[in-house]
Design a protein around this motif. Structure first.
Motif, PDB file in Angstrom:
ATOM      1  N   THR A  88      64.457  39.477  16.589  1.00  0.00           N
ATOM      2  CA  THR A  88      63.750  40.649  16.057  1.00  0.00           C
ATOM      3  C   THR A  88      64.736  41.424  15.207  1.00  0.00           C
ATOM      4  O   THR A  88      65.955  41.340  15.396  1.00  0.00           O
ATOM      5  N   TRP A  89      64.218  42.162  14.271  1.00  0.00           N
ATOM      6  CA  TRP A  89      65.097  42.967  13.425  1.00  0.00           C
ATOM      7  C   TRP A  89      64.416  44.290  13.136  1.00  0.00           C
ATOM      8  O   TRP A  89      63.189  44.394  13.179  1.00  0.00           O
ATOM      9  N   THR A  90      65.246  45.253  12.886  1.00  0.00           N
ATOM     10  CA  THR A  90      64.761  46.591  12.565  1.00  0.00           C
ATOM     11  C   THR A  90      65.387  47.010  11.263  1.00  0.00           C
ATOM     12  O   THR A  90      66.615  46.984  11.116  1.00  0.00           O
ATOM     13  N   GLN A  91      64.543  47.378  10.333  1.00  0.00           N
ATOM     14  CA  GLN A  91      65.052  47.822   9.032  1.00  0.00           C
ATOM     15  C   GLN A  91      65.659  49.210   9.183  1.00  0.00           C
ATOM     16  O   GLN A  91      65.112  50.090   9.817  1.00  0.00           O
TER      17      GLN A  91
END
Length: 92
Positions: A88-91
């Motif tokens: 998962t990634w978060t901008q």
């Protein structure tokens, strides 16, 4: 390495042997794998080689016990169990 050469090897030998040698090269170094192959095919004896001969030459050249590796990748059956990842990634 030129992709055309890898494609040719794959067409002639199939992907199995090339993947096996490439994995072992990544683990133990190209010199060890090439030493094992030279021992197998450069000894002047035209006799056929067995899988056990290949494993023995690779073990002698790498100093590794490859029983588990050969049991899984050479003698194993069915599709391999590939690792799976969830990312998962978060901008920011």
């Amino acid at each position: 390495m030129d992709d055309r050469l890898l494609d040719w090897y794959g067409d002639v030998y199939g992907p199995g042997p090339m993947i096996l040698f490439r994995q072992l090269e990544a683990l133990y170094g190209r010199e060890a794998v090439m030493t094992a192959l030279a021992e197998l095919i450069g000894g002047g004896d035209p006799a056929a080689r067995s899988i056990e001969d290949v494993q023995g030459a690779l073990e002698a050249a790498t100093g590794a016990d490859l029983d588990g590796y050969f049991d899984t990748w050479v003698a194993g059956s069915g599709a391999p169990s590939w690792p799976r990842f969830q990312v998962t990634w978060t901008q920011t």
